[in-house]
Design a protein around this motif. Structure first.
Motif, PDB file in Angstrom:
ATOM      1  N   THR A   1      32.633 -11.418  19.254  1.00 42.16           N
ATOM      2  CA  THR A   1      33.262 -10.368  20.062  1.00 42.16           C
ATOM      3  C   THR A   1      33.836  -9.274  19.189  1.00 42.16           C
ATOM      4  O   THR A   1      33.640  -8.069  19.453  1.00 42.16           O
ATOM      5  CB  THR A   1      34.362 -10.965  20.956  1.00 42.16           C
TER       6      THR A   1
ATOM      7  N   LEU B   1      32.647  -5.477  19.085  1.00 38.72           N
ATOM      8  CA  LEU B   1      33.602  -4.385  19.341  1.00 38.72           C
ATOM      9  C   LEU B   1      33.562  -3.378  18.204  1.00 38.72           C
ATOM     10  O   LEU B   1      33.519  -2.153  18.415  1.00 38.72           O
ATOM     11  CB  LEU B   1      35.023  -4.956  19.444  1.00 38.72           C
ATOM     12  N   ARG B   2      33.582  -3.884  17.012  1.00 40.75           N
ATOM     13  CA  ARG B   2      33.585  -3.016  15.835  1.00 40.75           C
ATOM     14  C   ARG B   2      32.327  -2.143  15.823  1.00 40.75           C
ATOM     15  O   ARG B   2      32.398  -0.933  15.593  1.00 40.75           O
ATOM     16  CB  ARG B   2      33.662  -3.874  14.575  1.00 40.75           C
TER      17      ARG B   2
ATOM     18  N   GLU C   1      30.439  -1.412  18.313  1.00 48.15           N
ATOM     19  CA  GLU C   1      30.411  -0.503  19.455  1.00 48.15           C
ATOM     20  C   GLU C   1      31.253   0.733  19.192  1.00 48.15           C
ATOM     21  O   GLU C   1      30.838   1.856  19.471  1.00 48.15           O
ATOM     22  CB  GLU C   1      30.917  -1.254  20.706  1.00 48.15           C
TER      23      GLU C   1
ATOM     24  N   LEU D   1      41.793  -3.006  15.895  1.00 50.96           N
ATOM     25  CA  LEU D   1      41.352  -4.160  16.695  1.00 50.96           C
ATOM     26  C   LEU D   1      42.198  -5.391  16.397  1.00 50.96           C
ATOM     27  O   LEU D   1      42.545  -6.153  17.301  1.00 50.96           O
ATOM     28  CB  LEU D   1      39.874  -4.455  16.401  1.00 50.96           C
TER      29      LEU D   1
ATOM     30  N   VAL E   1      38.222   2.843  21.747  1.00 48.95           N
ATOM     31  CA  VAL E   1      38.693   1.453  21.743  1.00 48.95           C
ATOM     32  C   VAL E   1      38.950   0.990  23.171  1.00 48.95           C
ATOM     33  O   VAL E   1      38.540  -0.108  23.571  1.00 48.95           O
ATOM     34  CB  VAL E   1      39.976   1.320  20.889  1.00 48.95           C
TER      35      VAL E   1
ATOM     36  N   ALA F   1      35.649   0.407  24.873  1.00 51.23           N
ATOM     37  CA  ALA F   1      34.972  -0.814  24.395  1.00 51.23           C
ATOM     38  C   ALA F   1      35.666  -2.056  24.924  1.00 51.23           C
ATOM     39  O   ALA F   1      35.026  -3.064  25.227  1.00 51.23           O
ATOM     40  CB  ALA F   1      34.950  -0.830  22.873  1.00 51.23           C
ATOM     41  N   LEU F   2      36.975  -1.966  25.034  1.00 49.62           N
ATOM     42  CA  LEU F   2      37.728  -3.125  25.531  1.00 49.62           C
ATOM     43  C   LEU F   2      37.711  -3.198  27.045  1.00 49.62           C
ATOM     44  O   LEU F   2      38.182  -4.179  27.624  1.00 49.62           O
ATOM     45  CB  LEU F   2      39.189  -3.040  25.056  1.00 49.62           C
TER      46      LEU F   2
ATOM     47  N   VAL G   1      32.570  -4.080  25.927  1.00 49.03           N
ATOM     48  CA  VAL G   1      32.173  -5.318  25.226  1.00 49.03           C
ATOM     49  C   VAL G   1      32.914  -6.512  25.780  1.00 49.03           C
ATOM     50  O   VAL G   1      32.366  -7.598  25.899  1.00 49.03           O
ATOM     51  CB  VAL G   1      32.460  -5.173  23.706  1.00 49.03           C
ATOM     52  N   THR G   2      34.162  -6.266  26.053  1.00 52.22           N
ATOM     53  CA  THR G   2      34.968  -7.398  26.501  1.00 52.22           C
ATOM     54  C   THR G   2      35.990  -6.898  27.513  1.00 52.22           C
ATOM     55  O   THR G   2      35.912  -5.759  27.981  1.00 52.22           O
ATOM     56  CB  THR G   2      35.655  -8.059  25.299  1.00 52.22           C
TER      57      THR G   2
END
Lengths: 512, 335
Positions: B24, B28-29, B31, B47, B73, B76-77, B217-218
């Protein structure tokens, strides 16, 4: 966890082995440096290396090894830290030491991961190279130390040892001979004189003689013995008494009537002189006797001369005392005889005084007679002292010219050494001197004087002198001191010699 | 969203959680890196702070992409994102919300209108331009994750992060953040000018017709789970002692303090710094695929965690000494 522990144990063992090797080289470097310096110290002084001296640097190197090993010792934690850093395990092993007694899934996973990492690590790649300089220097020092250790004593040292050994043997031999000779002389002495020697601890001084490896000590012990004898000779005071008797003798020899007696005294025939003197004993106990009268006259004349030539002496019962006493009693007896002849005194008084006079005469005669014993004793002591001096000379000769020495070049022969000196040479004849006791110079008969050392010219040799100037000076000093102490040397001569040496030293000091 | 993640107990669960964590995070990174170029360290630290539940202060000159970073960020989150531009006239009520009088069903009542803080990711732009009163209004939200208005406390949704920015150039008309508020930030990160190559990429990505799309991503729940997973990573005593030694070495009154610390530091880092370092180190350990914290994890987190928590003395300020240098010196001496 066992896998990790086993790995860690192996890593620790390897690290500590490497530490031990590095510590060994460090200790070897220091130890061999110490040993090399020790060996060099011996060799530069000419001696063979005494191996037990290596015990000190060796012991120090063991301590250094121990210190380095203990200081560098890897315990488990330290080994873990080292291995983590070396193999970039990111504190895996160090963490496992802490997690050992902890349970939980995360801890288990951590252990498994660490065990996996350890299985990939090659412990053989742990190297702690020894500095190149140590690897080079240590063998060089070892080789140097071994090379120095197998070197023998230098020629000078071997010669020195040989000389010492020779000196030991020679002093042992000399001591035995000296002891034997002195004991032989002592055995010929009467008991009374033996007692005197015992009182003066002569035999103890003799027993103290030991073999020496140093010339100075050897000469010192003989010198001490000689001093003991000289002191004893000084104590018995024969020379002073002899001088006094000589003065008396000279006075007596002026008169024809007393000349015979004087000659005997002068020539040292004391027993004869005593028995002759005893003939003056008056046995006739009647005052009219012509024999008594002449004897008394003779006695008076003799005693007056004797009395006039003696000095005052504070010693009790001295010769002078006895002479005066006899003189008085002779005068008294003569007076009594005259009075009795004239009828002015009783015969008994005369007899009493005669007896007293005879008693005093006997005492004086005995005193004179004893001089013979003293003279003999003095002679024996002189013999012992001569033996001592000879022992010194022999010792000196053996030390300076020991003969074949190790390392001498073939074909080079040393000189024959100093002369051995003459045997005892007592001068029994006294030079005639009309100066009445003041000696302006000594005139002796060639080769007949009392000499203990006679230097002979040695045959020339190819040997070199082994005596340094300072040894020669020290020897001269000793001879000079011995000369000064002797009683048979006139004071004026002694003073002359003293003055001579004093002037020499003064001029040396002023030059400096 | 509440924290209802259970503690992992079995090895399989942990391995699965850790693998998921790494994946994950890396996703994330990657993305975020689609849009933000040349700021890998910043992205990573942001992050980490987010996963640890902390707030970040980004400092940099204008135009470096700070706002874009936070925006990316948040995308992505897949979290709610709000931006507040702080100005001197911003009031606390503008941040937190206020009660307004509303007419409902014939009656009038006060209804609380939530302010922009009621979000998951809050970008507080140029936070040093707001007054201390407004700044302190943000304090409660950062620490307690609650808002109290007119005696009523409102809970903020979790996760809640404040990503603040400040401009180091403008000093006129600014209100430097007080130490108490600075201490509440997990990390302080310096956003630097990109290099030549990255500059080109930035221009390519931002001035062209096509803009990179950031996919979520999450979500917030996963982020919270990741945080809980990270908190379970064990730390050995030697590593913990190393960390404590680092923090204590920043205090000039200590015997172990170096001469530079005694000379240039007035106050050292608080225990909150140690908490920050530990949380960050745990996350770093997981990212490295390890089940234990190493000293290098601690060392990596030390500078961003402590740079804003050290207060320099007058001499330090006069000499122009940076807290980064002091912390690096301490790290060097204690390795």
């Amino acid at each position: 966890m066992e896998q990790i522990n086993s790995f860690l144990a192996k890593a620790q063992e390897r690290l500590n082995r490497l530490v031990a090797v590095r510590a060994f080289f460090t200790a070897a470097l220091w130890g061999l440096t110490g040993m090399f310096i020790t060996a060099l110290t011996f060799v530069t002084r000419g001696y063979r290396v005494v191996l037990w001296w290596f015990a000190v640097p060796f012991g120090a190197s063991v301590l250094i090894w121990l210190y380095c090993f203990i200081a560098g010792y890897y315990n488990r934690a330290r080994a873990a830290r080292y291995t983590d850093k070396k193999f970039k395990l990111k504190d895996a092993l160090s963490s496992q030491l802490d997690f050992a007694d902890k349970s939980g899934a995360f801890y288990e996973l951590s252990r498994k991961q660490t065990a996996q990492l350890c299985s990939k690590v090659m412990l053989g790649s742990i190297k702690q190279p020894i500095p190149r300089c140590k690897l080079i220097i240590v063998p060089i020092l070892l080789a140097g130390t071994v090379a120095l250790s197998i070197m023998d004593d230098s020629l000078a040292i071997r010669q020195q040892r040989y000389r010492k050994k020779q000196l030991l043997e020679s002093t042992d031999k000399i001591n035995k001979e000296l002891s034997k000779e002195i004991k032989r002389i002592v055995s010929t002495l009467p008991e009374e004189q033996k007692k005197i020697l015992k009182k003066e601890h002569l035999m103890q001084s003799l027993n103290k003689l030991s073999k020496q490896d140093k010339l100075k000590e050897a000469l010192k012990q003989y010198g001490n013995l000689e001093n003991c004898l000289s002191n004893l000779m000084h104590k018995i005071g024969f020379d002073a008494k002899k001088r006094m008797l000589r003065r008396i003798a000279k006075e007596l020899m002026k008169d024809p009537l007393t000349r015979k007696f004087g000659r005997k005294l002068n020539s040292g025939m004391y027993k004869n002189a005593a028995s002759q003197f005893m003939n003056n004993q008056v046995v006739e106990n009647y005052p009219e006797s012509q024999s008594a009268k002449s004897k008394l006259e003779q006695l008076q004349r003799t005693l007056e001369k004797m009395s006039s030539s003696t000095e005052a002496n504070s010693e009790k019962n001295s010769l002078k005392d006895k002479i005066e006493r006899l003189n008085k009693s002779v005068k008294k007896t003569e007076q009594q005889r005259q009075e009795c002849s004239n009828g002015n005194c009783s015969k008994q008084k005369y007899i009493d005084s005669l007896e007293e006079m005879n008693s005093d005469l006997k005492q004086l005669t005995e005193q004179i007679g004893k001089m013979q014993d003293i003279k003999d004793f003095q002679k024996k002591l002189e013999q012992m002292r001569s033996t001592c001096s000879r022992a010194q000379m022999q010792c000196r000769q053996n030390a300076t010219c020991p003969g074949n020495k190790p390392g001498e070049r073939p074909g080079s022969t040393p000189g024959q050494g100093a002369g051995t000196g003459a045997a005892e040479n007592f001068n029994n004849q006294q030079p005639v001197d009309n100066n009445n006791g003041y000696i302006s110079g000594i005139k002796g008969i060639k080769n007949n004087g009392q000499s203990q050392i006679k230097v002979e010219e040695a045959a020339s040799g190819q040997g070199s002198s082994h005596r340094q100037a300072r040894n020669v000076n020290a020897e001269h000093k000793r001879q000079f001191e011995s000369f000064i102490k002797r009683d048979d040397v006139p004071t004026q001569l002694k003073n002359g010699v003293k003055e001579y040496f004093t002037r020499i030293h003064q001029s040396e000091r002023s030059r400096e | 969203m509440k924290n209802t993640v259970a503690v992992l107990e079995s090895e399989e669960q942990i391995e699965k959680a850790v693998n998921s964590f790494k994946d994950t995070f890396n996703t994330l990174r990657a993305e975020i890196a689609k849009f933000i170029v040349g700021q890998e360290d910043i992205i990573e630290n942001v992050l980490i702070a987010v996963i640890a539940g902390g707030h970040v202060l980004l400092e940099g000159v204008p135009g470096l992409g700070k706002t874009a970073l936070v925006n990316t960020v948040a995308q992505a989150l897949n979290l709610d994102f709000k931006r507040i531009q702080f100005t001197p006239d911003l009031l606390p009520a503008d941040l937190l919300g206020t009660n307004i009088l509303l007419e409902r069903d014939g009656s009038k009542e006060f209804v609380f209108q939530k302010g922009p803080v009621f979000t998951n990711v809050l970008l507080a732009d140029e936070i040093n331009r707001a007054t201390p009163k407004t700044q302190s209004a943000l304090l409660e939200t950062m620490q307690e994750k609650t808002v109290t208005v007119a005696n009523t406390t409102h809970q903020l949704d979790l996760p809640y992060f404040v990503l603040a920015t400040q401009n180091p150039l403008e000093m006129d008309g600014t209100y430097p953040l007080p130490e108490a508020q600075l201490d509440r930030f997990f990390f302080k990160l310096h956003v630097k000018m990109p290099d030549h190559e990255h500059f080109a990429d930035i221009l390519e990505r931002t001035t062209g017709l096509k803009k990179p799309e950031i996919s979520p991503v999450t979500d917030g729940g996963t982020v919270l789970e990741m945080g809980m997973t990270a908190r379970q990573v064990p730390i050995a005593d030697p590593v913990r002692d190393f960390m404590i030694k680092l923090v204590l070495a920043t205090h000039p009154e200590r015997e172990t303090a170096s001469s530079e610390v005694r000379k240039f530091v007035r106050y050292g880092a608080s225990p909150r710094a140690a908490q920050t370092i530990l949380l960050a180190a745990r996350i770093r350990a997981l990212l490295d695929g390890r089940f234990h914290v190493a000293k290098e994890d601690v060392a990596a987190a030390a500078v961003p965690a402590m740079r804003h928590r050290l207060i320099l003395s007058f001499e330090g300020q006069a000499e122009g000494i940076s807290t980064d240098k002091i912390i690096e010196d301490i790290l060097q001496k204690n390795r």
